[in-house]
Design a protein around this motif. Sequence first.
Motif, PDB file in Angstrom:
ATOM      1  N   ASN A   1      41.592  50.513  36.791  1.00  0.00           N
ATOM      2  CA  ASN A   1      40.394  49.814  36.305  1.00  0.00           C
ATOM      3  C   ASN A   1      39.570  49.223  37.441  1.00  0.00           C
ATOM      4  OD1 ASN A   1      40.443  50.143  33.465  1.00  0.00           O
ATOM      5  ND2 ASN A   1      42.075  48.629  33.283  1.00  0.00           N
ATOM      6  N   HIS A   2      40.225  48.993  38.583  1.00  0.00           N
ATOM      7  CA  HIS A   2      39.535  48.310  39.690  1.00  0.00           C
ATOM      8  C   HIS A   2      40.335  48.587  40.954  1.00  0.00           C
ATOM      9  CE1 HIS A   2      37.732  45.264  42.128  1.00  0.00           C
ATOM     10  NE2 HIS A   2      38.550  44.277  41.836  1.00  0.00           N
ATOM     11  N   ALA A   3      39.635  48.935  42.018  1.00  0.00           N
ATOM     12  CA  ALA A   3      40.326  49.462  43.205  1.00  0.00           C
ATOM     13  C   ALA A   3      40.691  48.416  44.234  1.00  0.00           C
ATOM     14  CB  ALA A   3      39.456  50.526  43.866  1.00  0.00           C
ATOM     15  N   GLU A   4      40.413  47.134  43.978  1.00  0.00           N
ATOM     16  CA  GLU A   4      40.781  46.134  44.974  1.00  0.00           C
ATOM     17  C   GLU A   4      42.298  46.152  45.158  1.00  0.00           C
ATOM     18  OE1 GLU A   4      38.829  42.396  44.252  1.00  0.00           O
ATOM     19  OE2 GLU A   4      39.185  41.697  46.301  1.00  0.00           O
ATOM     20  N   GLU A   5      42.727  45.752  46.354  1.00  0.00           N
ATOM     21  CA  GLU A   5      44.114  45.968  46.765  1.00  0.00           C
ATOM     22  C   GLU A   5      45.148  45.202  45.936  1.00  0.00           C
ATOM     23  OE1 GLU A   5      45.642  48.034  49.841  1.00  0.00           O
ATOM     24  OE2 GLU A   5      44.426  48.795  48.227  1.00  0.00           O
ATOM     25  N   ASP A   6      44.712  44.166  45.218  1.00  0.00           N
ATOM     26  CA  ASP A   6      45.685  43.450  44.375  1.00  0.00           C
ATOM     27  C   ASP A   6      45.991  44.215  43.090  1.00  0.00           C
ATOM     28  OD1 ASP A   6      42.998  42.815  43.885  1.00  0.00           O
ATOM     29  OD2 ASP A   6      43.531  41.017  42.756  1.00  0.00           O
ATOM     30  N   HIS A   7      45.250  45.300  42.816  1.00  0.00           N
ATOM     31  CA  HIS A   7      45.514  46.101  41.607  1.00  0.00           C
ATOM     32  C   HIS A   7      45.844  47.555  41.915  1.00  0.00           C
ATOM     33  CE1 HIS A   7      44.137  42.610  39.528  1.00  0.00           C
ATOM     34  NE2 HIS A   7      42.969  42.681  40.118  1.00  0.00           N
ATOM     35  N   ALA A   8      45.224  48.080  42.947  1.00  0.00           N
ATOM     36  CA  ALA A   8      45.480  49.486  43.300  1.00  0.00           C
ATOM     37  C   ALA A   8      46.356  49.602  44.537  1.00  0.00           C
ATOM     38  CB  ALA A   8      44.146  50.213  43.530  1.00  0.00           C
TER      39      ALA A   8
ATOM     40  N   LEU B   1      31.395  43.148  37.692  1.00  0.00           N
ATOM     41  CA  LEU B   1      32.282  42.154  37.051  1.00  0.00           C
ATOM     42  C   LEU B   1      33.711  42.463  37.470  1.00  0.00           C
ATOM     43  CD1 LEU B   1      30.792  41.890  33.442  1.00  0.00           C
ATOM     44  CD2 LEU B   1      30.424  40.389  35.376  1.00  0.00           C
ATOM     45  N   HIS B   2      34.072  42.276  38.679  1.00  0.00           N
ATOM     46  CA  HIS B   2      33.229  41.634  39.663  1.00  0.00           C
ATOM     47  C   HIS B   2      32.914  42.525  40.863  1.00  0.00           C
ATOM     48  CE1 HIS B   2      36.347  40.483  42.851  1.00  0.00           C
ATOM     49  NE2 HIS B   2      37.017  41.146  41.954  1.00  0.00           N
ATOM     50  N   TRP B   3      33.347  43.765  40.855  1.00  0.00           N
ATOM     51  CA  TRP B   3      33.020  44.717  41.925  1.00  0.00           C
ATOM     52  C   TRP B   3      32.254  45.893  41.321  1.00  0.00           C
ATOM     53  CZ3 TRP B   3      37.000  46.264  46.265  1.00  0.00           C
ATOM     54  CH2 TRP B   3      37.124  45.204  47.178  1.00  0.00           C
TER      55      TRP B   3
ATOM     56  N   ASN C   1      41.272  44.014  33.163  1.00  0.00           N
ATOM     57  CA  ASN C   1      41.374  43.822  34.609  1.00  0.00           C
ATOM     58  C   ASN C   1      41.032  42.377  34.991  1.00  0.00           C
ATOM     59  OD1 ASN C   1      40.448  44.277  37.697  1.00  0.00           O
ATOM     60  ND2 ASN C   1      42.069  45.670  37.074  1.00  0.00           N
ATOM     61  N   ASP C   2      40.193  42.160  36.026  1.00  0.00           N
ATOM     62  CA  ASP C   2      39.955  40.790  36.508  1.00  0.00           C
ATOM     63  C   ASP C   2      39.302  39.904  35.438  1.00  0.00           C
ATOM     64  OD1 ASP C   2      40.954  40.784  39.142  1.00  0.00           O
ATOM     65  OD2 ASP C   2      39.169  41.764  39.913  1.00  0.00           O
ATOM     66  N   ALA C   3      38.373  40.467  34.675  1.00  0.00           N
ATOM     67  CA  ALA C   3      37.646  39.665  33.694  1.00  0.00           C
ATOM     68  C   ALA C   3      38.618  39.015  32.716  1.00  0.00           C
ATOM     69  CB  ALA C   3      36.652  40.535  32.929  1.00  0.00           C
TER      70      ALA C   3
END
Length: 488
Positions: free
Chosen positions: A78-85, A146-148, A165-167
């Motif tokens: 859902n989101h590629a930031e390192e805390d998820h991917a 929201l937010h990337w 995801n983050d939301a």
Amino acid sequence: MSIHVKNNITWVGQRDWEVRDFHGTEYKTLKGSSYNSYLIKEEKNVLIDTVDHKFSRDFVLNLMQEIDLDKIDYIIINHAEEDHAGALTELMSRIPNTPIYCTENAIDSINGHHHHPEWNFNVVKTGDSLDIGNGKKLIFVETPMLHWPDSMMTYMTEDAVLFSNDAFGQHYCDEHLFNDEVDQTELFEQCQRYYANILTPFSRLVTPKITEILGFNLPVSMIATSHGVVWRDNPTQIVELYLKWAADYQEDRITILYDTMSNNTRMMADAIAQGIAEVDPRVAVKIYNVARHDKNEILTQVFRSKGILVGSSTMNNVMMPKVAGILEEMAGLRFRNKKASAFGSYGWNGGAVDRIQTRLMDASFETTIALKTKWRPDCDAMEVCREHGRTIARQWALSPLPEKASQPEPAAAPAAALEVPVNAAPKSTAAGDAGQKMVCSVCLWVYDPATGEDSQDVAPGTVWSDVPEDFLCPECGMGKDVFDPYEG
Ligand code: FEO
């Protein structure tokens, strides 16, 4: 370890009790965090998101307790930031051909971090769906900024679970997973801190995106975030809070923040607060030394406030560095619907106050009169500060004050302090003016009618009102509704 979420959905994430910093050291995670990953076992087996890269190996070993990795049919990112991917490299080293479903922007970020362009990427857009068997589907909803730019949500039909995801998340760690199981005060404090510090710049996008999702008329039994709790008890309560926070949120609250070299500016802060409370006891007044207090808590208080006072001693003719830092951060967070004023003590010149006032105006606060005091405030100067607080209380009152408190302030102030009428209010320019430039409130790209926008066939000389309604910001892809008149 794993936790049963609903039917064939299992939490396979990672708790992080000890993390204290996010985004470098910019976000203090005082309550830890969690990285929520979900395994769905229907006719197709699906993994939704992974965990932070530092837990990659633990995550994969734990996942192997739940499923033979070769039996995972799809991975949703859902989101590629390192805390998820972050665990993708470890996971894909074992199942390199497994299809990954994500937005086009996510591929750029995943490749940028993991350097495996050969992975089996599948781009999805809003409304696309994936059949996972047993009469169930995953439906994707892009949520850019929201937010990337790469963010999206995934909705699972039948079970009616929204993987957001983050939301709607929080940096919050607890042994319990569901919202009804944890301390409610802690939970909602962390929700608001998360919104104020991460999502505020994108508030203009929150309401349209939530409206779009609600427009699908899909039932929601759970909101499964990627940080903190899963909302299963009254899950839409957090959606309602987001709508409230996105609507230029403010409370009857004033936050005073400062740094001080010799205690003089702190004395001013105290006296100003006394004056405010004297005239309008309804107002919550909070005071913080920015050099000594948790920055994210201060920013959360700013988010809640109808107005702020920012103070600094003058040092080398400029403001103190920690005040400059938080002003820069406030500019980035793009708070709306808030008043502001500068104050500070000085010895040889008062440059800090003027600079703060200018920075507040640049950050779109509606500035009111500033206040300077030379050296340590004496009794007269402290009274000027209190009177300044009374004036602020009257000017910023959200509703009529009691008769006595609403009397006008004395005509003349003692000479020991100086009120400085700087930048009384931001300029207001009608968006319809022929030469009016417009700025994207999301990425700050500026539309100039003199040049138009060639890539979308908007000719030079096109005023904003004549720009087509389907115009998109060429920088971030947002629509006309997030543009404001440009005051630069
Ligand atoms: Fe939780 Fe945007 O990462």
